[in-house]
Scaffold this active site. Sequence first.
Site, PDB file in Angstrom:
ATOM      1  N   ILE A  55      49.423  84.258 -43.546  1.00 41.32           N
ATOM      2  CA  ILE A  55      50.761  83.519 -43.783  1.00 41.32           C
ATOM      3  C   ILE A  55      50.568  82.030 -43.479  1.00 41.32           C
ATOM      4  O   ILE A  55      51.184  81.241 -44.214  1.00 41.32           O
ATOM      5  CB  ILE A  55      51.924  84.227 -42.974  1.00 41.32           C
ATOM      6  CG1 ILE A  55      51.860  85.888 -43.148  1.00 41.32           C
ATOM      7  CG2 ILE A  55      53.185  83.585 -43.373  1.00 41.32           C
ATOM      8  CD1 ILE A  55      52.810  86.538 -42.372  1.00 41.32           C
ATOM      9  N   TYR A 208      53.533  92.804 -27.917  1.00 36.02           N
ATOM     10  CA  TYR A 208      53.695  92.115 -29.098  1.00 36.02           C
ATOM     11  C   TYR A 208      55.217  91.888 -29.604  1.00 36.02           C
ATOM     12  O   TYR A 208      55.733  90.893 -30.007  1.00 36.02           O
ATOM     13  CB  TYR A 208      52.714  92.851 -30.303  1.00 36.02           C
ATOM     14  CG  TYR A 208      53.075  92.038 -31.719  1.00 36.02           C
ATOM     15  CD1 TYR A 208      52.374  90.832 -31.875  1.00 36.02           C
ATOM     16  CD2 TYR A 208      53.798  92.762 -32.440  1.00 36.02           C
ATOM     17  CE1 TYR A 208      52.813  90.108 -33.175  1.00 36.02           C
ATOM     18  CE2 TYR A 208      53.735  92.071 -33.785  1.00 36.02           C
ATOM     19  CZ  TYR A 208      53.711  90.872 -34.014  1.00 36.02           C
ATOM     20  OH  TYR A 208      53.691  90.088 -35.160  1.00 36.02           O
ATOM     21  N   LYS A 212      57.594  88.472 -29.845  1.00 31.88           N
ATOM     22  CA  LYS A 212      58.449  88.200 -31.067  1.00 31.88           C
ATOM     23  C   LYS A 212      60.013  88.418 -30.861  1.00 31.88           C
ATOM     24  O   LYS A 212      60.754  87.585 -31.424  1.00 31.88           O
ATOM     25  CB  LYS A 212      58.243  89.376 -32.270  1.00 31.88           C
ATOM     26  CG  LYS A 212      56.798  89.137 -32.659  1.00 31.88           C
ATOM     27  CD  LYS A 212      56.592  88.026 -33.637  1.00 31.88           C
ATOM     28  CE  LYS A 212      55.360  87.259 -33.467  1.00 31.88           C
ATOM     29  NZ  LYS A 212      55.046  86.114 -34.406  1.00 31.88           N
ATOM     30  N   THR A 245      47.363  90.705 -43.895  1.00 30.47           N
ATOM     31  CA  THR A 245      46.361  89.686 -43.295  1.00 30.47           C
ATOM     32  C   THR A 245      45.559  90.245 -42.235  1.00 30.47           C
ATOM     33  O   THR A 245      45.569  91.533 -42.178  1.00 30.47           O
ATOM     34  CB  THR A 245      47.267  88.726 -42.563  1.00 30.47           C
ATOM     35  OG1 THR A 245      48.039  89.356 -41.578  1.00 30.47           O
ATOM     36  CG2 THR A 245      48.203  88.102 -43.475  1.00 30.47           C
TER      37      THR A 245
HETATM   38  N1  LIG Z   1      50.932  90.166 -41.153  1.00 36.27           N
HETATM   39  C1  LIG Z   1      52.330  90.800 -41.156  1.00 36.27           C
HETATM   40  O1  LIG Z   1      52.525  91.926 -41.553  1.00 36.27           O
HETATM   41  C2  LIG Z   1      53.147  90.116 -40.112  1.00 36.27           C
HETATM   42  C3  LIG Z   1      54.564  90.648 -39.824  1.00 36.27           C
HETATM   43  C4  LIG Z   1      55.396  90.255 -39.139  1.00 36.27           C
HETATM   44  C5  LIG Z   1      55.250  88.806 -38.546  1.00 36.27           C
HETATM   45  N2  LIG Z   1      53.894  88.276 -38.751  1.00 36.27           N
HETATM   46  C6  LIG Z   1      53.717  87.061 -37.808  1.00 36.27           C
HETATM   47  O2  LIG Z   1      53.327  86.134 -38.867  1.00 36.27           O
HETATM   48  C7  LIG Z   1      52.495  84.908 -38.239  1.00 36.27           C
HETATM   49  C8  LIG Z   1      51.216  84.932 -39.073  1.00 36.27           C
HETATM   50  O3  LIG Z   1      50.150  85.956 -38.770  1.00 36.27           O
HETATM   51  P1  LIG Z   1      49.340  86.365 -40.036  1.00 36.27           P
HETATM   52  O4  LIG Z   1      49.723  87.762 -40.494  1.00 36.27           O
HETATM   53  O5  LIG Z   1      49.214  85.400 -40.992  1.00 36.27           O
HETATM   54  O6  LIG Z   1      48.144  86.749 -39.131  1.00 36.27           O
HETATM   55  P2  LIG Z   1      46.704  86.060 -39.206  1.00 36.27           P
HETATM   56  O7  LIG Z   1      46.015  86.086 -40.533  1.00 36.27           O
HETATM   57  O8  LIG Z   1      45.886  86.775 -38.054  1.00 36.27           O
HETATM   58  O9  LIG Z   1      46.777  84.618 -38.644  1.00 36.27           O
HETATM   59  C9  LIG Z   1      47.198  84.347 -37.454  1.00 36.27           C
HETATM   60  C10 LIG Z   1      46.882  82.913 -37.229  1.00 36.27           C
HETATM   61  O10 LIG Z   1      47.137  82.418 -35.804  1.00 36.27           O
HETATM   62  C11 LIG Z   1      45.989  81.758 -35.745  1.00 36.27           C
HETATM   63  N3  LIG Z   1      45.793  81.669 -34.165  1.00 36.27           N
HETATM   64  C12 LIG Z   1      45.382  82.759 -33.358  1.00 36.27           C
HETATM   65  N4  LIG Z   1      45.176  82.458 -32.064  1.00 36.27           N
HETATM   66  C13 LIG Z   1      45.453  81.004 -31.929  1.00 36.27           C
HETATM   67  C14 LIG Z   1      45.232  80.094 -30.999  1.00 36.27           C
HETATM   68  N5  LIG Z   1      44.969  80.269 -29.784  1.00 36.27           N
HETATM   69  N6  LIG Z   1      45.748  78.817 -31.194  1.00 36.27           N
HETATM   70  C15 LIG Z   1      46.136  78.639 -32.431  1.00 36.27           C
HETATM   71  N7  LIG Z   1      46.145  79.043 -33.542  1.00 36.27           N
HETATM   72  C16 LIG Z   1      45.813  80.689 -33.172  1.00 36.27           C
HETATM   73  C17 LIG Z   1      44.825  82.047 -36.409  1.00 36.27           C
HETATM   74  O11 LIG Z   1      43.787  81.136 -36.166  1.00 36.27           O
HETATM   75  P3  LIG Z   1      42.251  81.717 -36.029  1.00 36.27           P
HETATM   76  O12 LIG Z   1      42.109  82.755 -36.901  1.00 36.27           O
HETATM   77  O13 LIG Z   1      41.569  80.319 -36.723  1.00 36.27           O
HETATM   78  O14 LIG Z   1      42.217  81.474 -34.701  1.00 36.27           O
HETATM   79  C18 LIG Z   1      45.408  82.215 -37.627  1.00 36.27           C
HETATM   80  O15 LIG Z   1      45.354  81.183 -38.544  1.00 36.27           O
HETATM   81  C19 LIG Z   1      52.263  85.672 -36.722  1.00 36.27           C
HETATM   82  O16 LIG Z   1      53.160  84.966 -35.919  1.00 36.27           O
HETATM   83  C20 LIG Z   1      52.767  87.067 -36.637  1.00 36.27           C
HETATM   84  O17 LIG Z   1      53.291  87.514 -35.795  1.00 36.27           O
HETATM   85  C21 LIG Z   1      52.957  88.886 -39.509  1.00 36.27           C
END
Ligand SMILES: NC(=O)c1ccc[n+]([C@@H]2O[C@H](COP(=O)([O-])OP(=O)(O)OC[C@H]3O[C@@H](n4cnc5c(N)ncnc54)[C@H](OP(=O)(O)O)[C@@H]3O)[C@@H](O)[C@H]2O)c1
Length: 348
Positions: A55, A208, A212, A245
Amino acid sequence: MSPLSAARAALRVYAMGAAVILAQLLRRCLGGFAEPAFPHQAGRVAIVTGGTEGIGYATCRRLARLGMHVVLAGNDTAKAEGAVRSIKEETLNDKVEFLYCDLASLESIREFVHKFKKKKIPLHVLVNNAGVMMVPQRKTADGFEEHFGLNYLGHFLLTNLLLDTLQESGSPGRSARVVTVSSATHYVGELDLDDLQSSGCYSPHGAYARSKLALVLFTYHLQRLLAAQGSHVTANAADPGVVDTGLYKHVFWGTRLVQKLLGWWLFKTPDEGAWTPVYTAVTPELEGVGGRYLYNEKETRSLAVTYDRDLQRELWGRSCVMTGVLDVTPDILAGRRPRREEATLEGV
Ligand SMILES: NC(=O)c1ccc[n+]([C@@H]2O[C@H](COP(=O)([O-])OP(=O)(O)OC[C@H]3O[C@@H](n4cnc5c(N)ncnc54)[C@H](OP(=O)(O)O)[C@@H]3O)[C@@H](O)[C@H]2O)c1
Ligand SMILES: *[C@@H]1O[C@H](CO)[C@@H](O)[C@H](O)[C@H]1NC(C)=O
């Protein structure tokens, strides 16, 4: 947490996820998701945490396409440089750059802010997006439980350190915006102020959901402080939905299998997932509006307890202690200006 409540936390998180997926599926069958119109943002600057993937990456790409100067904050330099390169190529916007920030380290966050401030550029949008989900019990560099420390406390500190720049960059009719990415799992989260670090029986699901939930409480208190100061900065929470993701890499294998086989159908694409955060960051409809929880580009009520001002304030106070930020809540809410060296909400 007892083993029983850990099992209950897992069930509640999966039930919540299933409910959201069902709603998404229904919506897809009834005509799908309509892409919102986003106005051009030339001359504006954004920071997006975790912009390397998922995202966050889609958010960076979209904001760059809208003409923003985008600073991608992440902890994987090689991956981030690749992400910057492809966003530049695709959007033909060369104001896209990477700055290292490991949100699991308070020191790294302070260094990031220092480097950003040295650029002497404004900041109009901060997207608190990075996150980890259901990781095994681990600690951040500062010894905090990882979900709480990285997803929540990391963004708490980052936002506080950047508030002065945001306040200088917002103007009447054109507020600067803090967009914090939360999740529907916050609805099943539980927050015990005396057990923020998940001691006892560790539940990755509970931890988790708690992180949130804390982000929503943080958003509302921040908005209250900003409004009390009459500043031209707003704070809102954005819920992206269930998105396809890499976030799911630590969940139960059955869920991962469902994602692999049916994710294209049941989950939102990362681009669709980025719509609500981007909408919250740029839509004129939300000009001057803060303290809201956005889902599918619409305001929705968050969990009842998130509106508890005493809880918001207490969590904020404790987070200040944990991150070394000065708590200016009493001054601001009493209408006093914090002393000069404490003029902003920051604690450097
Ligand atoms: N996917 C869903 O269904 C969903 C639903 C509700 C909310 N969300 C929220 O959306 C947000 C993005 O999630 P996503 O689904 O896009 O997951 P994702 O693809 O795993 O992306 C997570 C991002 O966070 C970064 N990250 C992890 N550890 C980090 C650190 N120590 N310092 C800096 N950056 C760090 C990762 O970077 P690297 O991989 O390069 O370390 C990656 O760019 C999250 O807050 C998640 O809780 C997602
Ligand atoms: C970034 O941080 C996450 C969460 O702490 C960690 O799992 C990952 O290994 C880190 N990435 C790098 C390249 O250090």
